[in-house]
Design a protein around this motif. Sequence first.
Motif, mmCIF file in Angstrom:
data_model
loop_
_atom_site.group_PDB
_atom_site.id
_atom_site.type_symbol
_atom_site.label_atom_id
_atom_site.label_comp_id
_atom_site.label_asym_id
_atom_site.label_seq_id
_atom_site.Cartn_x
_atom_site.Cartn_y
_atom_site.Cartn_z
ATOM 1 N N GLY A 235 -57.397 -30.367 34.927
ATOM 2 C CA GLY A 235 -57.206 -31.072 33.665
ATOM 3 C C GLY A 235 -57.450 -30.208 32.449
ATOM 4 O O GLY A 235 -57.486 -30.714 31.330
ATOM 5 N N GLU A 236 -57.626 -28.908 32.636
ATOM 6 C CA GLU A 236 -57.915 -28.017 31.511
ATOM 7 C C GLU A 236 -56.657 -27.285 31.059
ATOM 8 O O GLU A 236 -56.022 -26.582 31.847
ATOM 9 C CB GLU A 236 -58.980 -26.994 31.914
ATOM 10 C CG GLU A 236 -59.373 -26.053 30.784
ATOM 11 C CD GLU A 236 -60.572 -25.180 31.155
ATOM 12 O OE1 GLU A 236 -61.590 -25.738 31.607
ATOM 13 O OE2 GLU A 236 -60.474 -23.961 31.018
ATOM 14 N N VAL A 237 -56.305 -27.466 29.790
ATOM 15 C CA VAL A 237 -55.105 -26.852 29.242
ATOM 16 C C VAL A 237 -55.495 -25.753 28.258
ATOM 17 O O VAL A 237 -56.313 -25.970 27.369
ATOM 18 C CB VAL A 237 -54.230 -27.894 28.506
ATOM 19 C CG1 VAL A 237 -52.970 -27.240 27.956
ATOM 20 C CG2 VAL A 237 -53.880 -29.041 29.441
ATOM 21 N N CYS A 238 -54.903 -24.568 28.429
ATOM 22 C CA CYS A 238 -55.140 -23.460 27.504
ATOM 23 C C CYS A 238 -53.811 -23.035 26.892
ATOM 24 O O CYS A 238 -52.814 -22.862 27.597
ATOM 25 C CB CYS A 238 -55.766 -22.265 28.227
ATOM 26 S SG CYS A 238 -57.444 -22.536 28.827
ATOM 27 N N LEU A 239 -53.799 -22.874 25.575
ATOM 28 C CA LEU A 239 -52.624 -22.418 24.848
ATOM 29 C C LEU A 239 -52.830 -20.962 24.465
ATOM 30 O O LEU A 239 -53.874 -20.594 23.918
ATOM 31 C CB LEU A 239 -52.419 -23.263 23.597
ATOM 32 C CG LEU A 239 -51.444 -22.727 22.547
ATOM 33 C CD1 LEU A 239 -50.028 -22.633 23.112
ATOM 34 C CD2 LEU A 239 -51.465 -23.588 21.290
ATOM 35 N N TYR A 240 -51.826 -20.130 24.756
ATOM 36 C CA TYR A 240 -51.883 -18.704 24.436
ATOM 37 C C TYR A 240 -50.787 -18.362 23.443
ATOM 38 O O TYR A 240 -49.647 -18.813 23.573
ATOM 39 C CB TYR A 240 -51.715 -17.844 25.690
ATOM 40 C CG TYR A 240 -52.826 -18.040 26.701
ATOM 41 C CD1 TYR A 240 -53.976 -17.243 26.677
ATOM 42 C CD2 TYR A 240 -52.737 -19.032 27.683
ATOM 43 C CE1 TYR A 240 -54.998 -17.422 27.589
ATOM 44 C CE2 TYR A 240 -53.766 -19.216 28.603
ATOM 45 C CZ TYR A 240 -54.878 -18.404 28.545
ATOM 46 O OH TYR A 240 -55.892 -18.600 29.461
ATOM 47 N N HIS A 241 -51.148 -17.567 22.456
ATOM 48 C CA HIS A 241 -50.200 -17.066 21.464
ATOM 49 C C HIS A 241 -49.989 -15.581 21.738
ATOM 50 O O HIS A 241 -50.911 -14.785 21.610
ATOM 51 C CB HIS A 241 -50.761 -17.302 20.064
ATOM 52 C CG HIS A 241 -49.889 -16.773 18.962
ATOM 53 N ND1 HIS A 241 -50.007 -15.519 18.457
ATOM 54 C CD2 HIS A 241 -48.878 -17.358 18.276
ATOM 55 C CE1 HIS A 241 -49.123 -15.332 17.494
ATOM 56 N NE2 HIS A 241 -48.418 -16.439 17.371
ATOM 57 N N PHE A 242 -48.774 -15.213 22.141
ATOM 58 C CA PHE A 242 -48.445 -13.821 22.468
ATOM 59 C C PHE A 242 -47.762 -13.174 21.274
ATOM 60 O O PHE A 242 -46.695 -13.617 20.838
ATOM 61 C CB PHE A 242 -47.499 -13.767 23.678
ATOM 62 C CG PHE A 242 -48.116 -14.226 24.964
ATOM 63 C CD1 PHE A 242 -48.690 -13.331 25.857
ATOM 64 C CD2 PHE A 242 -48.117 -15.581 25.294
ATOM 65 C CE1 PHE A 242 -49.249 -13.754 27.045
ATOM 66 C CE2 PHE A 242 -48.674 -16.023 26.488
ATOM 67 C CZ PHE A 242 -49.243 -15.106 27.359
ATOM 68 N N GLY A 243 -48.370 -12.136 20.747
ATOM 69 C CA GLY A 243 -47.773 -11.355 19.683
ATOM 70 C C GLY A 243 -47.291 -10.027 20.215
ATOM 71 O O GLY A 243 -47.357 -9.759 21.411
ATOM 72 N N ASN A 244 -46.793 -9.186 19.314
ATOM 73 C CA ASN A 244 -46.306 -7.878 19.746
ATOM 74 C C ASN A 244 -47.428 -6.906 20.080
ATOM 75 O O ASN A 244 -47.189 -5.899 20.767
ATOM 76 C CB ASN A 244 -45.437 -7.269 18.643
ATOM 77 C CG ASN A 244 -44.122 -8.021 18.473
ATOM 78 O OD1 ASN A 244 -43.537 -8.452 19.452
ATOM 79 N ND2 ASN A 244 -43.681 -8.199 17.239
ATOM 80 N N SER A 245 -48.630 -7.192 19.621
ATOM 81 C CA SER A 245 -49.719 -6.245 19.837
ATOM 82 C C SER A 245 -50.949 -6.855 20.483
ATOM 83 O O SER A 245 -51.842 -6.125 20.900
ATOM 84 C CB SER A 245 -50.142 -5.607 18.502
ATOM 85 O OG SER A 245 -50.597 -6.607 17.610
ATOM 86 N N LYS A 246 -51.026 -8.181 20.564
ATOM 87 C CA LYS A 246 -52.212 -8.778 21.161
ATOM 88 C C LYS A 246 -51.924 -10.215 21.577
ATOM 89 O O LYS A 246 -50.919 -10.813 21.207
ATOM 90 C CB LYS A 246 -53.393 -8.750 20.211
ATOM 91 C CG LYS A 246 -53.198 -9.563 18.935
ATOM 92 C CD LYS A 246 -54.425 -9.504 18.051
ATOM 93 C CE LYS A 246 -54.680 -8.102 17.549
ATOM 94 N NZ LYS A 246 -55.833 -8.019 16.626
ATOM 95 N N ILE A 247 -52.843 -10.765 22.371
ATOM 96 C CA ILE A 247 -52.739 -12.151 22.841
ATOM 97 C C ILE A 247 -53.929 -12.928 22.303
ATOM 98 O O ILE A 247 -55.058 -12.507 22.503
ATOM 99 C CB ILE A 247 -52.737 -12.226 24.391
ATOM 100 C CG1 ILE A 247 -51.575 -11.381 24.941
ATOM 101 C CG2 ILE A 247 -52.633 -13.660 24.864
ATOM 102 C CD1 ILE A 247 -51.614 -11.224 26.440
#
Length: 247
Positions: A235-247
Amino acid sequence: MERNAEMAALYNEDRIVNNSIHGIIRPADAELGCLARVIADRAARDMEYRLGKAKSCDKENDAVSSKSGPKTRGQRADGIDDSQLKTLIDKMRKWTESKEKYDGSEKKMYGAIKSFILYVSHFVKQSLSASDDISAEAKRGCRLILPSLAEDFKPSGADDRTRIDIGLIDQKPTASIEPHVGAGYKRLRAVIEAKLAKTPKDLREAFAQLCKYTRQMFAEQYGLRFAFGFTICAGEVCLYHFGNSKI
């Protein structure tokens, strides 16, 4: 490569680490940001009511009426087919209550997760069509984010044998609220990687897989400046933002 002031701020390490995710993904247009908060509030209130109503009816061994709904203003899903919302709630209940073991198969989670996304999409579509406060120009830039019809599949454009659990693609606000076909890496807006449990090992494995899939999105979508991805472990949701140089 030169970036404008907003992109420079986006990649500022202090902002990424210390500020909330809303500071990163907020709509550039203030009126759309306000609408997004309204949609989130409406969907959350309606979902909370329906889940609570379903539990109380279970205790009474009674069925939930498809016409039932909260009386409080702002909690009722006006303008949306009530039976459609109820059907989606019924499908997602096992996942949201985090009690179902799915008989050892994570694939049984996929339908519930996709139902959750479709549920919110109904509120997005209804709010965009009904709102007179949002300019036509702003509406033209809005999209529905809908799940892929395929599950546990190898998207077109893949350079390895890996298979993604669920893909998310964008459609115009007039599109039908249902899973859509054509989720190749050139069209994907995000990938969801699901696991049955949320042990540290599951979390690490889900994140590692998500990175592999998102790399292929960048490879296939030339000029892609950022991407989103989700891991869902139990039940655990994680949102990741991927950029060109880091996450």
